[in-house]
Design a protein around this motif. Structure first.
Motif, mmCIF file in Angstrom:
data_model
loop_
_atom_site.group_PDB
_atom_site.id
_atom_site.type_symbol
_atom_site.label_atom_id
_atom_site.label_comp_id
_atom_site.label_asym_id
_atom_site.label_seq_id
_atom_site.Cartn_x
_atom_site.Cartn_y
_atom_site.Cartn_z
ATOM 1 N N ILE A 156 0.855 -1.204 0.000
ATOM 2 C CA ILE A 156 0.000 0.000 0.000
ATOM 3 C C ILE A 156 0.885 1.247 0.000
ATOM 4 N N GLN A 157 1.911 1.217 0.829
ATOM 5 C CA GLN A 157 2.806 2.381 0.929
ATOM 6 C C GLN A 157 3.587 2.587 -0.378
ATOM 7 N N ARG A 158 4.040 1.491 -0.981
ATOM 8 C CA ARG A 158 4.803 1.628 -2.245
ATOM 9 C C ARG A 158 3.919 2.222 -3.343
ATOM 10 N N ARG A 159 2.672 1.751 -3.402
ATOM 11 C CA ARG A 159 1.782 2.267 -4.465
ATOM 12 C C ARG A 159 1.440 3.729 -4.206
ATOM 13 N N ALA A 160 1.318 4.083 -2.927
ATOM 14 C CA ALA A 160 1.025 5.493 -2.594
ATOM 15 C C ALA A 160 2.211 6.367 -3.017
ATOM 16 N N GLU A 161 3.395 5.866 -2.779
ATOM 17 C CA GLU A 161 4.618 6.614 -3.140
ATOM 18 C C GLU A 161 4.715 6.772 -4.670
ATOM 19 N N LEU A 162 4.377 5.717 -5.373
ATOM 20 C CA LEU A 162 4.419 5.794 -6.845
ATOM 21 C C LEU A 162 3.425 6.852 -7.341
#
Ligand code: GLY
Ligand code: MN
Ligand code: MN
Length: 463
Positions: A8-14
């Protein structure tokens, strides 16, 4: 798979890095060996693993940044799937494990992609190329041409810096890779077929996942990627073994050691080994945030040139020789590459995106041009360090005939090395705040002395 919050955090960062637009990340499909159903072991796309975490075929992830919606596309299990493969968790359940709640059938993907211009990564499998071609209504060569540079840069930026949980996975792969090399070193005796050693160490890799690339193991180490394992080890020769493991989370290791058959290094082999060892150790000592890997590569060339000059194989001024690319005769490859979910991490996205930037550009001179990663190092980068010295008879003959760098090479002295083979030594490092450390702290023996007194395989396995 990591906790769902990681994805979830990686996709938010992307999403934050891109700001707006629509992205599609394609998962991989099965690939047939000789007919559908008899497939190669499935390998998920690494960027898909990174952002979505689901290690199964025939999925696609879409994020519509402007409308703050994300979707997983894939087909639910059919009764046929359940009959042949078992009552597996539903796609909806799997999606929930990585924080995705909207699951739609693959047939709906085309409609969603019509609603906005789509960013995608350059496909490297024909299946994905043809799928995108069909989905976006463009010819395959247009699909290849129009990949999103912005998305590529964002993915590279994120994947290059390894998190603590990724470092633990890399360490795990490093441990298995280390055991593989112990086995190879212990089997390095006259009369043993190269193939038998390959089979044994690949078995170790398979028990924990798979190999991270096809094993390179040969007495003819002068061939950089030698996959011919038809030799039988002979006294007096060297065995170059470049091999690594990919663990079940798909993180890779990549090590090289060059061992004398029966552990008996000749004086010439000891001399050349010592130079490569110095290049390896000094490179590791130099690697730290803020310096370019290009400069570390150049320093390795310096050590190799000067070491060979002490042996009478090269001559002349070091700086002039380095500027002319003379050491490339002995090491016509780069010092290393990024390592992660791919053994050459993200090479499918383009080496230049991964290893270079506006400040550090790729050299064009032979040898330097093969460096896959040249830019400034940052904490969290994971890289291989893999200097080598090779005596490639055909390349030596060409340089001599064409009078290339004759002022720096002692061609007559090289005549005594044409059957030498090659030596490469490779370790995996992670850049830390102040310097670097080995990814897996239990370093493989390097020197002839260390090798003879090596920790046993049994001892290592107990760690
Ligand atoms: N395993 C190939 C390489 O060292 O890059
Ligand atoms: Mn390697
Ligand atoms: Mn490597």
């Amino acid at each position: 798979m990591f906790q769902k919050e990681v994805y979830i955090q990686r996709r938010a960062e992307l999403k934050k890095l891109l700001g707006s637009g629509m992205v599609v990340l394609q998962g991989n499909g099965e690939a047939a060996v000789n007919y559908r159903g008899n497939d190669y072991p499935f390998r998920q796309d690494s960027s898909f693993i990174y952002y979505v975490g689901l290690d199964m075929p025939d999925l696609a992830y879409v994020v519509d940044i402007d409308n703050d919606r994300e979707y997983l596309f894939g087909n639910e299990l059919t009764m046929d799937d359940i009959i042949w493969m078992g009552n597996l968790p539903s796609l909806k359940e799997r999606a929930a494990e990585v924080g995705l709640s909207t699951v739609l059938p693959m047939a709906d993907l085309k409609g969603i992609l019509k609603s906005a211009p789509v960013m995608y990564l350059k496909p490297y499998r024909y299946r994905n190329l043809l799928m995108l071609s069909e989905l976006l209504g463009k010819k395959p060569d247009e699909i290849t041409r129009d990949f999103s540079v912005e998305l590529t840069r964002a993915v590279v930026k994120m994947r290059l810096i390894k998190s603590q949980e990724e470092l633990l996975e890399l360490e795990d792969a490093g441990k298995t890779g280390t055991v593989m090399h112990f086995m190879a070193m212990q089997m390095c005796h006259a009369g043993i077929p190269e193939q038998k050693i390959v089979d044994m160490i690949e078995g170790i890799a398979l028990a924990e996942g798979r190999t991270s690339f096809p094993t390179i193991l040969s007495m003819n180490g002068q061939t950089l990627h030698n996959h011919d394992h038809s030799g039988v080890l002979q006294a007096g020769r060297l065995m170059l073994c470049d091999a690594g493991s990919e663990n079940r989370s798909h993180y890779a290791s990549d090590f090289t050691r060059t061992t004398a058959v029966d552990g008996d290094y000749t004086p010439k082999q000891i001399d050349i080994h010592a130079i490569v060892q110095k290049a390896l150790n000094d490179s590791i000592a130099l690697a730290k945030p803020g310096i370019t890997y290009k400069s570390v590569h150049r320093n390795a060339y310096k050590i190799i040139f000067e070491g060979l000059r002490d042996l009478g194989l090269t001559k002349g001024d070091t700086e002039e020789a380095l500027n002319a690319g003379a050491p490339a005769l002995f090491m016509p490859h780069g010092l290393g590459h990024a390592l992660g979910l791919d053994v050459h991490d993200m090479e499918n996205l383009g080496e230049t995106f991964v290893g270079y930037d506006d400040e550090t550009t790729r050299d064009t001179l032979f040898g330097y041009s093969s460096l896959r990663f040249g830019k400034r190092l940052e904490a969290g980068h994971v890289l291989t360090v893999e200097p080598g010295i090779y005596f490639i008879p055909q390349l030596i003959a060409k340089w001599e005939k064409e009078k290339i760098n004759t002022q720096f090479i002692n061609f007559s002295a090289l005549k005594g090395y044409l059957n030498f083979g090659g030596i490469r030594l490779e370790d995996d490092i992670v850049i830390t705040d102040k310097g670097c450390r080995l990814v897996y702290s239990h370093r493989l023996p390097l020197t002839p002395y260390e090798l003879k007194n090596a920790t046993t395989l049994e001892g290592l396995l107990k760690n």
